[in-house]
Design a protein around this motif. Structure first.
Motif, short mmCIF file in Angstrom:
data_model
loop_
_atom_site.label_atom_id
_atom_site.label_comp_id
_atom_site.label_asym_id
_atom_site.label_seq_id
_atom_site.Cartn_x
_atom_site.Cartn_y
_atom_site.Cartn_z
N GLU A 88 0.84 -1.20 0.00
CA GLU A 88 0.00 0.00 0.00
C GLU A 88 0.87 1.24 0.00
N ASP A 89 0.59 2.16 -0.92
CA ASP A 89 1.27 3.44 -0.93
C ASP A 89 0.88 4.19 0.34
N THR A 92 -0.98 7.69 -0.66
CA THR A 92 -2.24 7.76 -1.41
C THR A 92 -3.22 6.66 -1.03
N GLY A 93 -2.73 5.60 -0.39
CA GLY A 93 -3.61 4.46 -0.10
C GLY A 93 -3.80 3.55 -1.30
N ASP A 94 -3.20 3.88 -2.43
CA ASP A 94 -3.30 2.99 -3.59
C ASP A 94 -2.55 1.70 -3.30
N ARG A 105 -1.77 -1.29 -10.36
CA ARG A 105 -2.14 -0.34 -9.32
C ARG A 105 -3.65 -0.43 -9.14
N SER A 107 -6.61 1.39 -7.40
CA SER A 107 -6.91 2.66 -6.75
C SER A 107 -8.41 2.89 -6.77
N ALA A 108 -9.03 2.78 -5.63
CA ALA A 108 -10.47 3.04 -5.50
C ALA A 108 -11.28 2.31 -6.57
N ARG A 110 -10.19 0.92 -9.40
CA ARG A 110 -9.66 0.90 -10.76
C ARG A 110 -8.28 0.23 -10.78
N ASN A 115 3.25 -3.07 -17.64
CA ASN A 115 4.05 -4.25 -17.95
C ASN A 115 5.20 -3.87 -18.87
N SER A 119 4.88 -0.14 -20.74
CA SER A 119 5.49 0.85 -19.83
C SER A 119 6.99 0.59 -19.76
N LEU A 121 8.54 -0.70 -17.26
CA LEU A 121 8.85 -1.77 -16.31
C LEU A 121 9.88 -2.72 -16.93
N ILE A 149 6.15 8.47 -9.45
CA ILE A 149 4.72 8.67 -9.71
C ILE A 149 4.45 10.08 -10.23
N LYS A 152 5.83 10.25 -13.79
CA LYS A 152 5.56 9.04 -14.60
C LYS A 152 6.83 8.57 -15.29
N LEU B 164 -2.26 12.28 -6.47
CA LEU B 164 -3.28 11.24 -6.53
C LEU B 164 -3.57 10.93 -8.00
N ARG B 211 -7.20 11.05 0.07
CA ARG B 211 -7.03 9.82 -0.71
C ARG B 211 -8.22 9.64 -1.64
N ARG B 215 -14.22 5.94 -7.70
CA ARG B 215 -14.09 6.34 -9.11
C ARG B 215 -15.41 5.99 -9.78
N GLU B 598 5.50 3.23 -25.54
CA GLU B 598 6.26 1.99 -25.56
C GLU B 598 5.67 0.99 -26.54
#
Lengths: 377, 631
Positions: A88-89, A92-94, A105, A107-108, A110, A115, A119, A121, A149, A152, B164, B211, B215, B598
């Motif tokens: 967990e971040d 941000t809680g992500d 990731r 996040s709420a 989503r 990969n 990206s 990575l 983050i 990016k 965020l 936070r 969504r 990419e």
């Protein structure tokens, strides 16, 4: 009489824990597996957030909240079924999720997938990760990736720009301004953010079964996991013992010279200044002096808890419930509870104060064999 | 210039008509600012009604200023300069501070709410858009359009404490009353496969923890603009568009390209948001933008920026329709062009390009910011008529560029008023969608919508490069195939193309202010300009990046076959797309098949026709991407 002993032991144990902030004595275990709604019994990792327990399995990610499990798979956007690590971040809680098919990731509600094709990575096989200072550090099978983050921006760390002579990274941990990477076969790597500098730590003797000169450095280069405690000590899990490093001195633990239940250490997780250790033979906890061992007696299905104080004789408590399996792959803490990922389900450990039997360890006591064989994974 | 309060509007109109000029203000029933603070240029972008005085605080996007306007007389009481291109304005919880984002200025200003003096400046890179303050006044939430993030600024330390992840292009941020949450609309859809409908996100942030906690997805929607809340905070109205890009654009002729409407979002419990249109079967109301709800929650006003109209929507009537739709009695209600008659009670003509709207404290007036008119229309909320118009700048002749800007933002010349240029190029950029644009067969030649920012000097145009200049690209072809109106005057073409050529590039957060490249960008540049493979073998011209993408904007003006012709593409060669602002213009390639930079090479360059990439290490690809992002 028996009840009186149990009561006394519990009280003493609890008192001892409270007095020295030693690891708590979990004596009640509840196991969750497929029958409870998990996608698989093979649990690869576990993480706790304020609102949920997250479990990574070979067949998806599962969330435990409100007494119910919910599974997430690639159909929901998860990068891959096999979930190796969850973090967990703290800002941000992500939730960042390491999988065999990239990084996700969550996040709420989503999922975003990163990969090696879409990206920066380094590799899709992501074993471990940590998130700190707005950066995600992913330990992959082809080096480590840092994702900033805010911008990016991706950076790859491998044999070309670090002392990493092996690139199979297994785990990452943040410790103050430092990032540590556990490199399978490559020892421990330390990155100092402020100086943008790397340093590696390796086993000075290169021996597997022995530590030629005790506490002379990392116990072995096959490093599976790393974490950092509140005293800024680094704990390193190797397949040939456990190491800790406080920035000046190393302290190594092996099964023949400490209560470490097995030299085959899969995972380390710190809580305060204590280290919890997941091995192929059970669960250990230590504050570097006192030790607890949690094992399952496969014959009886009961738990065996061994307390080995810094000085004095070891004592054993038998508990009616136990870990579902002694092969431990992950550990997390939620409030006063511990969650343990094992080969056959995830277990929630609580402290009830009710133990079944407590006695000094003797020749006639049930004793699990220790394993010193190297095992690949 | 402004000639004084005694000069009558009629005289102005007469004089200027004689001079053959175009007025920047609506003359009928117009009041002019009655003090010496009149602006040369305003471009009212955002309106706030002051809670004590009822005066209007107006943000002037083109005038780089914030002004206080007397809500009764329209007089400009005071003004203060802001940074470059102010976008959004909000008040702190105590009312003593105002916060203004400046998009090109890349900063947020803290102003004294009385004097409008700038107290502090917070640099925020990434195209700052919407802004909201936490209930305790300690934190600022700022949308960063280019980075798809919301920056959280600690007001005590004046530092960004976290970023965020928002949706795609955060736009408006507003605190919902009684919920402890900040709602963020996003301009563009979250990334979806190019053959799937858009999915626009509303990002919900917990005010106290800073936070993201929810969504909300608006299925089939794009271009999320303003959001307004009912007085108890239980319901939100969001301005949206519903693109029909998956339907071949031959449907333009049948009047169905993009529909326009709003979403009703419940902030309590788990309810699926409902979407409704404001269009009529044969008349669209393009570019829904600003939303404001009356204090008694009985109606709300929604601006149609492309049709110079404000729609008055009766909440009770809407609730009836909502109830029927929720019960299944109205199939496909979200696309139903026949419903708006039931809840839109008035369609009020206002000035050019109305974006923001605000309601007076007593609910008796709606104030509409006519961005390209430099005026505010005052609507009586009982009669839904414009009763007054406040001019915010002195009347003047519009420049060619300004007339082009009006054209760009007006849907009046499009068949049935369905869309303006700005509908698919919102904020002068792009909408992130892929279109089947021409009647060349169903599903043939689908094309990624390209970014208009910084487009000057990147000829030729179209993905197949057949239009040699913007005048051709945006002239007869546009009128015939896209607007379906068949004709533009030569002057209109000149005006429109002049405006388009003037659209600046976005301020690139991936580029250092001093212009120096990062270490990774320098390495990427070396790869971009390399003439040999990693093993020393010489590269042919077309195997090099800088052969087809030379120069500061990274384009060549020629066409190349980069191996991307699909089974439904008629052409194999495509324009060497310019790289200006490429960091923010996903998806990529002519048909948008590459979701990220990419993927251009990892998934769609298997034959090394889009540069020789087979020998790249992953690190080299990362470096190249970092360099490309610096364009």
């Amino acid at each position: 009489m028996g009840k009186a002993i149990i009561r006394a032991a519990t009280i003493l144990g609890a008192f001892a824990c409270a007095a020295s902030a030693m690891p708590p004595h979990f004596d009640t275990w509840r196991t969750f597996g497929k029958a409870d709604g998990l996608p698989s019994d093979k649990i690869l990792c576990v993480a706790a957030t304020d609102s949920a327990i997250w479990v990574g399995t070979d067949k998806g990610l599962a969330r435990y909240a409100g007494g119910k499990w919910r599974t997430f798979t690639p159909k929901d956007g998860l990068a891959h079924l096999a979930v190796m690590a969850i973090y967990e971040d703290p800002d941000t809680g992500d939730l960042w999720i390491a999988t065999m098919g990239g990084l996700s990731r969550y996040s709420a509600g989503r999922f975003d997938t990163f990969n090696q094709l879409n990206s920066g990575l380094a590799n899709d096989v992501v074993y471990g990760l940590t998130v700190r200072h707005g950066e995600v550090w992913a330990a992959t099978a082809a080096g480590a990736s840092r994702y900033e983050i805010a911008d990016k921006r991706w950076t790859i760390y491998n044999e070309t720009n670090t002392p990493m002579h092996e690139i199979w990274c297994y785990s990452a941990a943040a410790c103050d301004d430092k990032i540590y990477l556990a490199v399978w076969g490559g020892g421990l790597l330390e990155y100092t953010r402020a100086r943008d500098r790397w340093r590696d730590y390796n086993d000075p003797d290169g021996e597997m079964e022995i530590d030629l000169f005790r506490n002379d450095g990392l116990v072995h280069d096959v490093v599976a996991s790393v974490d950092c405690d509140d005293a800024q000590r680094v704990w390193i899990a190797t397949y040939f013992g456990l190491s800790s490093y406080d920035g000046r001195k190393w302290h190594n633990f092996m099964d023949h010279d400490s209560p470490l239940v097995s030299n085959f250490v899969n995972y380390v997780r710190t809580s305060g200044t204590n280290c919890w250790i997941g091995t192929d033979r059970g669960l250990n906890a230590t504050d570097r002096k006192n030790w607890w061992t949690f094992q399952r007696d496969d014959k009886t299905g009961r738990g065996l808890v061994t307390y080995t104080p810094d000085s004095g004789a070891a004592e054993r408590v038998e508990t009616p419930t136990a870990l579902p399996h002694n092969y431990v792959l992950g550990i997390a803490f939620s409030g006063d509870d511990i969650w343990v990922a094992t080969e056959k389900g995830v277990a929630r450990g609580t402290i009830s104060g009710a133990t079944a039997r407590r006695a000094p360890i003797g020749a006639d006591e049930p004793r699990l064999t220790k394993n010193t064989e190297a095992k690949g994974r | 210039m402004y000639a004084g309060p005694a000069q009558s509007c009629a005289r102005w109109c007469r004089e200027l008509a004689l001079a053959g000029s175009v007025l920047a203000v609506t003359c009928a029933a117009t009041s002019f600012a009655q003090d010496t603070a009149a602006l040369d240029l305003c471009g009212p972008k955002s309106i706030l009604v002051e809670p004590d005085s009822g005066d209007l605080l107006v943000l002037c996007e083109r005038g780089d200023a914030v002004i206080r306007v007397d809500a009764e007389t329209g007089a400009i009481q005071n003004r203060a300069a802001t940074g470059d291109e102010p976008f959004a304005l909000c008040a702190g919880p105590s009312g003593e501070r105002l916060y203004v984002t400046c998009r090109r200025g890349q900063e947020v200003l803290e102003l004294d709410a009385v004097s409008l003096d700038t107290l502090r400046r917070f640099p925020v890179a990434g195209d700052p858009t919407g802004v909201a303050v936490s209930k305790d006044g300690r934190r600022l939430f700022v949308g960063l359009h280019s980075l798809d993030q919301v920056a959280v600024i600690d007001l005590q330390s004046a530092t960004i404490t976290k970023r965020l992840a928002a949706g795609n292009g955060p736009q408006t941020l507003r605190s919902a009353p009684n919920t402890g949450r900040v709602y963020v609309t996003n301009l563009l859809s979250n990334p979806t496969p190019t053959d799937q409908p858009a999915r626009n996100e509303i990002t919900v942030i917990d005010d106290s923890t800073a936070r993201v906690v929810d969504r909300i997805i608006l299925e089939g929607a794009n271009i999320g603009r303003d959001i307004a809340f009912s007085s108890d905070g239980s319901r939100a109205i969001v301005a949206i568009s519903r693109p029909k890009n998956l339907v071949p654009m031959v449907q333009v002729a049948r009047g169905w390209v993009v529909t326009n409407g709003f979403a009703v979002v419940s902030t309590m419990g788990e309810h699926t948001p409902m979407q409704f249109l404001i269009d009529l079967p044969n008349k669209a109301y393009a570019d829904p933008y600003g939303v404001a709800i009356t204090p008694d929650d009985s109606k709300f006003y929604l601006t149609s920026a492309g049709m110079d109209t404000v729609l008055s929507i009766d909440v009770r009537k809407l609730e009836h329709v909502q109830s029927e739709a929720a019960g299944g009695a109205i199939p496909r209600y979200q696309d139903h062009l026949g419903l708006s008659r039931r809840y839109v009670t008035a369609r009020v003509g206002v000035g050019a390009n109305p974006e923001a709207v605000a309601i007076s404290l007593d609910g008796r007036h709606a104030y509409v910011a006519n961005r390209l008119d430099d005026s505010i229309s005052v609507i009586d909320t009982d009669s839904d008529h414009v009763t007054r118009t406040f001019a915010l700048s002195a009347p003047r002749e519009l420049s060619i560029e300004e007339r082009g800007e009006r054209f760009f933002h007006s849907a009046a010349r499009t068949l049935q008023g369905q869309f303006a240029c700005a509908s698919c190029h919102p904020d002068r950029g792009f909408d992130g969608l892929v279109y089947d644009l021409e009647p060349d067969g169903l599903g043939m030649d689908t094309l990624d919508n390209r970014n208009m920012r910084g487009v000057e000097g990147t000829a030729p145009f179209k993905w197949v490069g057949t239009n040699p200049d913007i005048t051709t690209q945006c002239g007869t072809r546009t009128a015939k195939w896209i607007m379906r109106t068949g004709w533009l005057s030569s002057m209109e073409v000149v005006e429109l193309s002049t405006y388009i050529r003037s659209i600046p590039s976005v301020v690139n957060p991936q580029r250092r202010p001093d212009g120096r490249l990062t270490a990774a960008q320098r390495r990427g540049k070396e790869l971009y300009e390399r003439t040999t493979r990693n093993d020393g073998t010489p590269l042919t011209d077309v195997q090099r990046c800088d052969f087809c993408h030379p120069g500061p904007k990274g384009f060549d003006g020629r066409k190349f076959d980069v191996g991307t012709q699909g089974s439904r593409d008629r052409y194999a060669e495509f324009d060497s797309a310019h790289l200006n602002g490429v960091f923010e213009s996903a998806p990529y390639l002519h048909d948008g098949r590459a979701a990220t930079l990419e993927e251009i090479w990892t998934k769609y360059n298997l034959e090394d026709k889009h540069g020789y990439s087979s020998d790249w290490t992953k690190q080299q690809l990362n470096d190249l991407v970092e360099y490309l992002k610096s364009f």
